[in-house]
Design a protein around this motif. Structure first.
Motif, PDB file in Angstrom:
ATOM      1  N   SER A 143       0.828  -1.209   0.000  1.00  0.00           N
ATOM      2  CA  SER A 143       0.000   0.000   0.000  1.00  0.00           C
ATOM      3  C   SER A 143       0.860   1.256   0.000  1.00  0.00           C
ATOM      4  O   SER A 143       0.607   2.206  -0.754  1.00  0.00           O
ATOM      5  CB  SER A 143      -0.926  -0.009   1.220  1.00  0.00           C
ATOM      6  OG  SER A 143      -1.597   1.220   1.351  1.00  0.00           O
ATOM      7  N   GLU A 144       1.888   1.266   0.855  1.00  0.00           N
ATOM      8  CA  GLU A 144       2.764   2.437   0.919  1.00  0.00           C
ATOM      9  C   GLU A 144       3.580   2.598  -0.357  1.00  0.00           C
ATOM     10  O   GLU A 144       3.878   3.728  -0.773  1.00  0.00           O
ATOM     11  CB  GLU A 144       3.688   2.340   2.132  1.00  0.00           C
ATOM     12  CG  GLU A 144       2.965   2.433   3.468  1.00  0.00           C
ATOM     13  CD  GLU A 144       2.151   3.702   3.596  1.00  0.00           C
ATOM     14  OE1 GLU A 144       2.563   4.756   3.066  1.00  0.00           O
ATOM     15  OE2 GLU A 144       1.075   3.646   4.231  1.00  0.00           O
ATOM     16  N   TRP A 145       3.932   1.500  -0.990  1.00  0.00           N
ATOM     17  CA  TRP A 145       4.639   1.565  -2.271  1.00  0.00           C
ATOM     18  C   TRP A 145       3.757   2.245  -3.323  1.00  0.00           C
ATOM     19  O   TRP A 145       4.212   3.127  -4.053  1.00  0.00           O
ATOM     20  CB  TRP A 145       5.024   0.156  -2.707  1.00  0.00           C
ATOM     21  CG  TRP A 145       5.627   0.084  -4.076  1.00  0.00           C
ATOM     22  CD1 TRP A 145       4.983  -0.146  -5.258  1.00  0.00           C
ATOM     23  CD2 TRP A 145       7.013   0.263  -4.413  1.00  0.00           C
ATOM     24  NE1 TRP A 145       5.864  -0.136  -6.299  1.00  0.00           N
ATOM     25  CE2 TRP A 145       7.121   0.116  -5.818  1.00  0.00           C
ATOM     26  CE3 TRP A 145       8.152   0.520  -3.667  1.00  0.00           C
ATOM     27  CZ2 TRP A 145       8.338   0.229  -6.493  1.00  0.00           C
ATOM     28  CZ3 TRP A 145       9.365   0.626  -4.338  1.00  0.00           C
ATOM     29  CH2 TRP A 145       9.450   0.484  -5.723  1.00  0.00           C
ATOM     30  N   HIS A 146       2.500   1.844  -3.380  1.00  0.00           N
ATOM     31  CA  HIS A 146       1.587   2.447  -4.359  1.00  0.00           C
ATOM     32  C   HIS A 146       1.345   3.921  -4.051  1.00  0.00           C
ATOM     33  O   HIS A 146       1.302   4.754  -4.959  1.00  0.00           O
ATOM     34  CB  HIS A 146       0.257   1.689  -4.379  1.00  0.00           C
ATOM     35  CG  HIS A 146       0.335   0.354  -5.049  1.00  0.00           C
ATOM     36  ND1 HIS A 146       0.830   0.185  -6.324  1.00  0.00           N
ATOM     37  CD2 HIS A 146      -0.015  -0.888  -4.626  1.00  0.00           C
ATOM     38  CE1 HIS A 146       0.782  -1.101  -6.664  1.00  0.00           C
ATOM     39  NE2 HIS A 146       0.277  -1.773  -5.643  1.00  0.00           N
ATOM     40  N   LYS A 147       1.200   4.241  -2.777  1.00  0.00           N
ATOM     41  CA  LYS A 147       0.980   5.647  -2.411  1.00  0.00           C
ATOM     42  C   LYS A 147       2.174   6.515  -2.786  1.00  0.00           C
ATOM     43  O   LYS A 147       2.019   7.652  -3.232  1.00  0.00           O
ATOM     44  CB  LYS A 147       0.691   5.766  -0.900  1.00  0.00           C
ATOM     45  CG  LYS A 147      -0.740   5.453  -0.539  1.00  0.00           C
ATOM     46  CD  LYS A 147      -1.102   5.985   0.827  1.00  0.00           C
ATOM     47  CE  LYS A 147      -0.495   5.163   1.923  1.00  0.00           C
ATOM     48  NZ  LYS A 147      -0.925   5.605   3.266  1.00  0.00           N
ATOM     49  N   LEU A 148       3.375   5.970  -2.601  1.00  0.00           N
ATOM     50  CA  LEU A 148       4.579   6.725  -2.937  1.00  0.00           C
ATOM     51  C   LEU A 148       4.594   7.126  -4.407  1.00  0.00           C
ATOM     52  O   LEU A 148       4.909   8.274  -4.750  1.00  0.00           O
ATOM     53  CB  LEU A 148       5.821   5.891  -2.611  1.00  0.00           C
ATOM     54  CG  LEU A 148       7.171   6.508  -3.013  1.00  0.00           C
ATOM     55  CD1 LEU A 148       7.492   7.705  -2.127  1.00  0.00           C
ATOM     56  CD2 LEU A 148       8.287   5.472  -2.938  1.00  0.00           C
ATOM     57  N   TRP A 149       4.222   6.196  -5.276  1.00  0.00           N
ATOM     58  CA  TRP A 149       4.351   6.441  -6.711  1.00  0.00           C
ATOM     59  C   TRP A 149       3.131   7.103  -7.340  1.00  0.00           C
ATOM     60  O   TRP A 149       3.173   7.469  -8.524  1.00  0.00           O
ATOM     61  CB  TRP A 149       4.640   5.131  -7.444  1.00  0.00           C
ATOM     62  CG  TRP A 149       5.999   4.595  -7.123  1.00  0.00           C
ATOM     63  CD1 TRP A 149       6.301   3.469  -6.429  1.00  0.00           C
ATOM     64  CD2 TRP A 149       7.254   5.186  -7.470  1.00  0.00           C
ATOM     65  NE1 TRP A 149       7.656   3.307  -6.317  1.00  0.00           N
ATOM     66  CE2 TRP A 149       8.268   4.343  -6.959  1.00  0.00           C
ATOM     67  CE3 TRP A 149       7.623   6.331  -8.172  1.00  0.00           C
ATOM     68  CZ2 TRP A 149       9.630   4.631  -7.119  1.00  0.00           C
ATOM     69  CZ3 TRP A 149       8.974   6.616  -8.333  1.00  0.00           C
ATOM     70  CH2 TRP A 149       9.951   5.769  -7.817  1.00  0.00           C
ATOM     71  N   THR A 150       2.062   7.261  -6.568  1.00  0.00           N
ATOM     72  CA  THR A 150       0.863   7.879  -7.148  1.00  0.00           C
ATOM     73  C   THR A 150       0.741   9.364  -6.845  1.00  0.00           C
ATOM     74  O   THR A 150      -0.236   9.994  -7.240  1.00  0.00           O
ATOM     75  CB  THR A 150      -0.416   7.171  -6.639  1.00  0.00           C
ATOM     76  OG1 THR A 150      -0.397   7.109  -5.220  1.00  0.00           O
ATOM     77  CG2 THR A 150      -0.517   5.769  -7.208  1.00  0.00           C
ATOM     78  N   VAL A 151       1.731   9.938  -6.166  1.00  0.00           N
ATOM     79  CA  VAL A 151       1.707  11.378  -5.915  1.00  0.00           C
ATOM     80  C   VAL A 151       2.781  12.053  -6.769  1.00  0.00           C
ATOM     81  O   VAL A 151       3.887  11.529  -6.945  1.00  0.00           O
ATOM     82  CB  VAL A 151       1.917  11.712  -4.416  1.00  0.00           C
ATOM     83  CG1 VAL A 151       0.730  11.246  -3.603  1.00  0.00           C
ATOM     84  CG2 VAL A 151       3.190  11.077  -3.876  1.00  0.00           C
ATOM     85  N   ARG A 152       2.457  13.200  -7.305  1.00  0.00           N
ATOM     86  CA  ARG A 152       3.345  13.899  -8.218  1.00  0.00           C
ATOM     87  C   ARG A 152       4.643  14.329  -7.540  1.00  0.00           C
ATOM     88  O   ARG A 152       5.698  14.382  -8.173  1.00  0.00           O
ATOM     89  CB  ARG A 152       2.622  15.128  -8.778  1.00  0.00           C
ATOM     90  CG  ARG A 152       3.358  15.835  -9.898  1.00  0.00           C
ATOM     91  CD  ARG A 152       2.565  17.039 -10.386  1.00  0.00           C
ATOM     92  NE  ARG A 152       1.210  16.666 -10.764  1.00  0.00           N
ATOM     93  CZ  ARG A 152       0.252  17.551 -11.023  1.00  0.00           C
ATOM     94  NH1 ARG A 152       0.497  18.843 -10.903  1.00  0.00           N
ATOM     95  NH2 ARG A 152      -0.945  17.141 -11.383  1.00  0.00           N
ATOM     96  N   SER A 153       4.576  14.640  -6.245  1.00  0.00           N
ATOM     97  CA  SER A 153       5.771  15.133  -5.549  1.00  0.00           C
ATOM     98  C   SER A 153       6.903  14.112  -5.568  1.00  0.00           C
ATOM     99  O   SER A 153       8.080  14.490  -5.575  1.00  0.00           O
ATOM    100  CB  SER A 153       5.421  15.496  -4.103  1.00  0.00           C
ATOM    101  OG  SER A 153       4.900  14.377  -3.410  1.00  0.00           O
ATOM    102  N   THR A 154       6.583  12.816  -5.567  1.00  0.00           N
ATOM    103  CA  THR A 154       7.621  11.790  -5.615  1.00  0.00           C
ATOM    104  C   THR A 154       8.438  11.907  -6.888  1.00  0.00           C
ATOM    105  O   THR A 154       9.672  11.932  -6.874  1.00  0.00           O
ATOM    106  CB  THR A 154       7.004  10.388  -5.526  1.00  0.00           C
ATOM    107  OG1 THR A 154       6.316  10.251  -4.285  1.00  0.00           O
ATOM    108  CG2 THR A 154       8.077   9.313  -5.632  1.00  0.00           C
ATOM    109  N   TRP A 155       7.734  11.966  -8.009  1.00  0.00           N
ATOM    110  CA  TRP A 155       8.417  12.059  -9.302  1.00  0.00           C
ATOM    111  C   TRP A 155       9.222  13.351  -9.401  1.00  0.00           C
ATOM    112  O   TRP A 155      10.348  13.356  -9.902  1.00  0.00           O
ATOM    113  CB  TRP A 155       7.391  11.985 -10.435  1.00  0.00           C
ATOM    114  CG  TRP A 155       6.652  10.700 -10.466  1.00  0.00           C
ATOM    115  CD1 TRP A 155       5.451  10.422  -9.880  1.00  0.00           C
ATOM    116  CD2 TRP A 155       7.073   9.485 -11.081  1.00  0.00           C
ATOM    117  NE1 TRP A 155       5.091   9.118 -10.096  1.00  0.00           N
ATOM    118  CE2 TRP A 155       6.058   8.515 -10.844  1.00  0.00           C
ATOM    119  CE3 TRP A 155       8.196   9.110 -11.822  1.00  0.00           C
ATOM    120  CZ2 TRP A 155       6.153   7.210 -11.320  1.00  0.00           C
ATOM    121  CZ3 TRP A 155       8.285   7.806 -12.300  1.00  0.00           C
ATOM    122  CH2 TRP A 155       7.273   6.872 -12.053  1.00  0.00           C
TER     123      TRP A 155
END
Length: 258
Positions: free
Chosen positions: A16-28
């Motif tokens: 779940s945390e892996w998916h949340k990390l990559w679904t927010v623009r700030s990560t990229w």
């Protein structure tokens, strides 16, 4: 239908945390900035460096990775957004409702962030150094990945920046405010060591090399100077700072309301 299908498991929280990390623009954005700034500054230094200009005594790895003066803040912001950002949006309530024990969320966030940050920074470092060295060939800063201490310093820098990112994640959990956490992170990383270093006592002078930013400097040297902590103790100190921050964050996460 069996309720076992809905049981909260460490693997499920991690996913779940892996998916949340990559679904927010700030990560990229923050990861891209980390790589772009590191490579850009390294190439700029390589293109403008001249032998005999007064920087010949600067460690080669530190010179090439001087962009870390900016990237340590950028990657720290990423860690803060993963925790304090959820508090600011209110998403943390849904997260903690899904995982009532709370602490698996913090450990999963730290593990995911650590794995991603280390991979990105390490790859960036091993790309930046040889690229910059193509421009530094023939100067007094020319070096190779196979030279003593070079690869170790590139890995050490990646490990140090990763620990700073995880420490920032812990601060975000503690403070629960994005601006407040960023202020505390910058103050603790960049300002506090200089303030402590100005105290006219030997104990303060002896302690400064083990503060996070100073420990990172040591890890980024192929050949640390006498004033620095050696790389083993520097890495241990940075790991202890990070562990202490996460421990306090975990304690408060269990005790206070979301």
């Amino acid at each position: 239908m069996s309720t076992l299908a809905y049981r909260v498991t460490p693997r499920g929280v991690l996913r779940s945390e892996w998916h949340k990390l990559w679904t927010v623009r700030s990560t990229w954005i923050t990861l891209a900035l980390t790589s772009v700034v590191t490579i850009g500054v390294g190439l700029l230094i390589g293109a403008t460096y001249k032998s005999g200009g007064g920087d010949g005594d600067v460690d080669t790895v530190l010179l090439v990775l001087l962009g870390m003066q900016f990237t340590q803040i950028i990657i720290g912001v990423l860690g803060i957004l993963l925790t304090a950002g959820e508090h600011s949006t209110g998403m943390i309530r849904s997260t903690m409702t899904a995982v009532p024990r709370r602490l698996p969320v913090l450990w999963s966030k730290a593990a995911v962030l650590g794995a991603v940050a280390f991979t990105v920074v390490l790859a960036t470092n091993f790309l930046t150094f040889p690229l910059a060295q193509t421009l530094l060939a023939g100067t007094d800063q020319a070096a190779s990945l196979t030279d003593p201490g070079i690869a170790r310093a590139l890995v050490g820098n990646a490990a140090g920046l990763t620990l700073l990112a995880v420490m920032a994640l812990g601060l975000g959990t503690l403070i629960r405010s994005v601006p407040g956490s960023i202020g505390a992170f910058i103050g603790g990383i960049l300002i506090l060591p200089e303030v402590v270093g100005a105290i006219p006592y030997d104990i303060a002078e002896d302690a400064v090399p083990y503060f996070p930013s100073k420990a990172l400097d040591s890890l980024t040297h192929a050949h640390p100077t006498a004033e620095m902590a050696s790389q083993g103790p520097a890495l241990l100190a940075l790991a202890l700072w990070t562990a202490a921050t996460l421990a306090v964050a975990a304690l408060l996460l269990k005790r206070r309301d979301v």
